[in-house]
Write a protein that holds these residues in place. Structure first.
Motif, short mmCIF file in Angstrom:
data_model
loop_
_atom_site.label_atom_id
_atom_site.label_comp_id
_atom_site.label_asym_id
_atom_site.label_seq_id
_atom_site.Cartn_x
_atom_site.Cartn_y
_atom_site.Cartn_z
N SER A 1 0.72 -1.30 0.11
CA SER A 1 0.26 -0.17 -0.12
C SER A 1 0.86 1.13 0.05
O SER A 1 0.56 2.37 -0.71
CB SER A 1 -0.95 -0.01 1.25
OG SER A 1 -1.76 -1.21 1.09
N GLN B 1 -3.43 7.75 -5.76
CA GLN B 1 -4.22 6.39 -5.60
C GLN B 1 -4.20 6.51 -3.92
O GLN B 1 -2.97 5.85 -3.52
CB GLN B 1 -3.64 5.46 -6.14
CG GLN B 1 -3.80 5.33 -7.73
CD GLN B 1 -3.49 3.98 -8.52
OE1 GLN B 1 -3.35 3.07 -7.70
NE2 GLN B 1 -3.30 4.16 -9.80
N PRO C 1 -4.62 4.49 -0.47
CA PRO C 1 -5.18 3.11 -0.03
C PRO C 1 -6.43 3.22 0.38
O PRO C 1 -7.00 4.05 1.11
CB PRO C 1 -4.13 2.89 1.36
CG PRO C 1 -2.83 3.72 0.97
CD PRO C 1 -3.58 5.20 0.48
N GLY C 2 -7.22 1.99 0.27
CA GLY C 2 -8.68 1.79 0.52
C GLY C 2 -8.68 1.82 2.30
O GLY C 2 -7.90 1.60 2.90
N ASP D 1 -11.12 -0.19 4.11
CA ASP D 1 -11.54 -1.09 4.75
C ASP D 1 -10.42 -2.28 4.65
O ASP D 1 -9.35 -2.41 4.04
CB ASP D 1 -12.74 -1.66 3.84
CG ASP D 1 -13.99 -0.88 3.88
OD1 ASP D 1 -14.31 -0.39 5.03
OD2 ASP D 1 -14.47 -0.54 2.82
N TRP E 1 -10.76 -5.20 3.73
CA TRP E 1 -10.64 -5.96 2.44
C TRP E 1 -9.42 -5.25 1.64
O TRP E 1 -8.74 -5.91 1.05
CB TRP E 1 -11.84 -5.94 1.98
CG TRP E 1 -11.95 -6.55 0.54
CD1 TRP E 1 -11.40 -6.06 -0.54
CD2 TRP E 1 -12.91 -7.60 0.28
NE1 TRP E 1 -11.73 -6.98 -1.60
CE2 TRP E 1 -12.65 -8.14 -1.33
CE3 TRP E 1 -13.67 -8.69 0.70
CZ2 TRP E 1 -12.94 -8.96 -1.87
CZ3 TRP E 1 -13.97 -9.83 -0.13
CH2 TRP E 1 -13.89 -9.84 -1.17
N ASP E 2 -9.60 -3.99 1.69
CA ASP E 2 -8.61 -3.06 0.92
C ASP E 2 -6.99 -3.40 1.25
O ASP E 2 -6.19 -3.47 0.80
CB ASP E 2 -8.77 -1.55 0.99
CG ASP E 2 -10.29 -1.45 0.46
OD1 ASP E 2 -10.67 -1.84 -0.73
OD2 ASP E 2 -10.78 -0.58 1.06
N TRP E 3 -6.93 -3.33 2.85
CA TRP E 3 -5.44 -3.54 3.17
C TRP E 3 -4.94 -5.06 2.85
O TRP E 3 -3.80 -5.03 2.59
CB TRP E 3 -5.73 -3.50 4.79
CG TRP E 3 -5.95 -2.00 5.28
CD1 TRP E 3 -6.49 -1.05 4.65
CD2 TRP E 3 -5.30 -1.25 6.41
NE1 TRP E 3 -6.63 0.05 5.35
CE2 TRP E 3 -5.71 -0.28 6.69
CE3 TRP E 3 -4.73 -1.98 7.57
CZ2 TRP E 3 -5.41 0.68 7.68
CZ3 TRP E 3 -4.27 -1.27 8.52
CH2 TRP E 3 -4.64 0.25 8.66
N SER F 1 -6.12 -6.97 0.37
CA SER F 1 -5.94 -7.44 -1.08
C SER F 1 -4.84 -6.79 -1.70
O SER F 1 -4.09 -7.08 -2.41
CB SER F 1 -7.11 -6.73 -1.92
OG SER F 1 -7.31 -5.46 -1.62
N ASP F 2 -4.32 -5.52 -0.99
CA ASP F 2 -3.26 -4.77 -1.46
C ASP F 2 -1.96 -5.49 -0.93
O ASP F 2 -0.84 -5.51 -1.94
CB ASP F 2 -3.08 -3.31 -0.78
CG ASP F 2 -4.04 -2.24 -1.34
OD1 ASP F 2 -4.57 -2.69 -2.78
OD2 ASP F 2 -4.12 -1.24 -1.13
#
Length: 504
Positions: free
Chosen positions: A209, A219, A221-222, A224, A226-228, A230-231
């Motif tokens: 990230s 960009q 980092p997300g 949630d 899920w984002d942490w 998936s990255d």
């Protein structure tokens, strides 16, 4: 209403199979794990837990075992070594010729050193989903997390369940994978007990990230979990749950940590990684350029994310780790709880952030108990309990390092059973005790506890004192093991670095 009973027992950072884990038996050379022998520390630990659980939980309602990450040293030990020691652990937790200590369903939250258990579980889950999805519909994206409050028991750690069932009479026991958060909400007492291994509180495990944002600042980092995941899942799985087995870095946890703290070793490590990556990307004539670029990126990024929190040996939690912990509590953890809390849409009910929360994590190998009074999004102060770790990370004793087990009652009250911490000077480890009430920093004054928590603490303290001789025998065993690991660690590091060409 009767007395509260023990509902969950949480352990973490056993690092079974690691040379420096006090729960692994060691052969006469002081460096090699003895796969055929159960360590005295593990035997004494379960003797104490057997009696304690017997006093705090009725036999017809055994507590659930929560394994909160880095239980297996998959990253830097061979699979069969880690699994052999895990089998010893299971033989004591679910004896084939006696009553089991725990409920048949074990909940396993992988950490960074055993992250690959989650990867294999989610791939199997996705294959099952594909098999039962209509052939004329687009495929969904694979899952990167499980539910926190209602995890699916069918997401099984297949290899671990196979270990459990190798012995007779354990065909009902299974190990379900939950990742990366697990939670229990008690509506009547308004308590929430939330578990996470703890790796996402450190920048190193969000490295991809960070790299993405550095390379493409627009960009962000997300927000949630899920984002942490998936990255960063490929980075975590490669570097912390597979790389040691590949032989690129080596098979010794102490050497790897030393490399991450040494600038010269860091340069060597980045060079190894960049060479490995370049060799797999593009034609031969572009590999020198690829290698140089990758090396620069890795050196900069890893240096930014390091050092590891466990290298901070002067306090249970560094300022940097505290910032990371708070960011996790007020960010992805709260957001997942808000999304899943069963009362979130009911008029007049408590919102997710209005729960009285206890957060349990490990990862740092430094057990502590603390209250965070002002975490954004939460109505009440958050109690944080850290379960420490069972490995010896340093050549000299570090008094903030040690291990604990968290005992959670059915009403949501949770206390920390401090099993040991390393004393300065190499003396005996501290005796087993239930951690005292949290003290206000800088004042020495204990923060008042609720009657519910005070009652549970007194019950746990009485259970420990009722079996003090057995716990003292455990303390003697763990003290001897800690001294042995401190003496062996320099030899382990030196051998691993010479073997793998590192000369920091």
């Amino acid at each position: 209403m009767g007395a509260e009973r023990l509902r969950y027992v949480c352990m973490s950072d056993l690092h079974l199979g690691a040379q420096n884990s006090v729960l692994s038996a060691i052969e006469g050379d002081g460096m090699t794990v003895d796969k055929a022998t159960t360590s005295e520390v593990m035997t004494r630990l379960f003797a104490g837990l057997h009696d304690l659980i017997g006093q705090l939980a009725p036999s017809e309602a055994r507590p659930t075992l929560v394994l909160n990450g880095d239980i297996l040293e998959f990253a830097l030990a061979t699979d069969n070594t880690a699994l052999s020691v895990f089998e010893q652990f299971i033989d004591l937790a679910f004896p084939v010729d006696g009553e089991p200590l725990f409920d048949d369903r074990v909940l396993y939250l992988p950490g960074n050193h055993d992250h690959h258990l989650w990867e294999t579980a989610r791939e199997r889950q996705y294959a099952h989903h594909i098999k039962h999805s209509p052939g004329d519909e687009p495929l969904d994206e694979p899952w990167h997390t499980t539910k926190m409050l209602d995890p699916d028991a069918s997401i099984e750690a297949e290899v671990l369940t196979a270990i459990v069932r190798r012995r007779a009479s354990r065909d009902t026991v299974s190990i379900a994978v939950v990742y990366p958060n697990l939670g229990f909400v008690e509506p009547q007492s308004n308590q929430a007990v939330l578990f996470h291994h703890g790796h996402f509180t450190e920048p190193l495990y969000r490295l991809m990230s960070t790299l993405q944002h550095d390379l493409f600042p627009a960009q962000e980092p997300g927000p949630d979990i899920w984002d942490w995941e998936s990255d960063n899942f490929a980075w975590i799985d490669f570097f912390w749950s597979a790389l040691g087995r590949s032989g690129v870095v080596g098979a010794d946890v102490g050497a790897l940590y030393t490399m991450l703290q040494s600038p010269k070793a860091l340069d060597w490590l980045a060079g190894n990684l960049s060479t490995s990556i370049a060799a797999r990307r593009g034609p031969t004539y572009v590999q020198p350029v690829t290698r140089a670029v990758v090396r620069r990126i890795l050196t900069t990024a890893i240096a930014k994310a390091s050092p590891l929190e466990r290298a901070h040996v002067t306090a249970p939690l560094s300022d940097r780790a505290e910032d990371g912990l708070v960011a996790y509590l007020e960010g992805p953890l709260l957001r997942q709880l808000q999304a899943e809390d069963p009362d979130r849409d009911r008029p007049g009910t408590t919102p997710a952030g209005g729960r009285e929360c206890t957060f349990v994590f490990g990862h740092t190998h430094k057990p502590f108990e603390r209250i965070f009074p002002d975490v954004a999004g939460w109505t009440y102060p958050i109690r944080v309990l850290n379960t420490g770790g069972w490995v010896v990370d340093t050549i000299e004793p570090v008094e903030v390092q040690g291990a604990a087990v968290v005992l959670v009652a059915d009403n949501g009250a949770a206390v920390s059973l401090r099993l040991f911490t390393e004393p300065p000077g190499g003396g005996p480890a501290t005796p087993v005790t239930v951690a005292e009430p949290v003290v206000e920093p800088g004042t020495g004054v204990a923060i008042p506890e609720t009657p519910m928590l005070g009652s549970w603490r007194r019950r746990a303290e009485a259970a420990v004192e009722a079996d003090r001789p057995r716990w003292d025998a455990f303390t003697a065993a763990v003290s001897a093991a800690v001294v042995q690991r401190h003496e062996a660690l320099p030899k382990i590091i030196d051998h691993a670095m010479k073997t793998h060409g590192a000369t920091p």
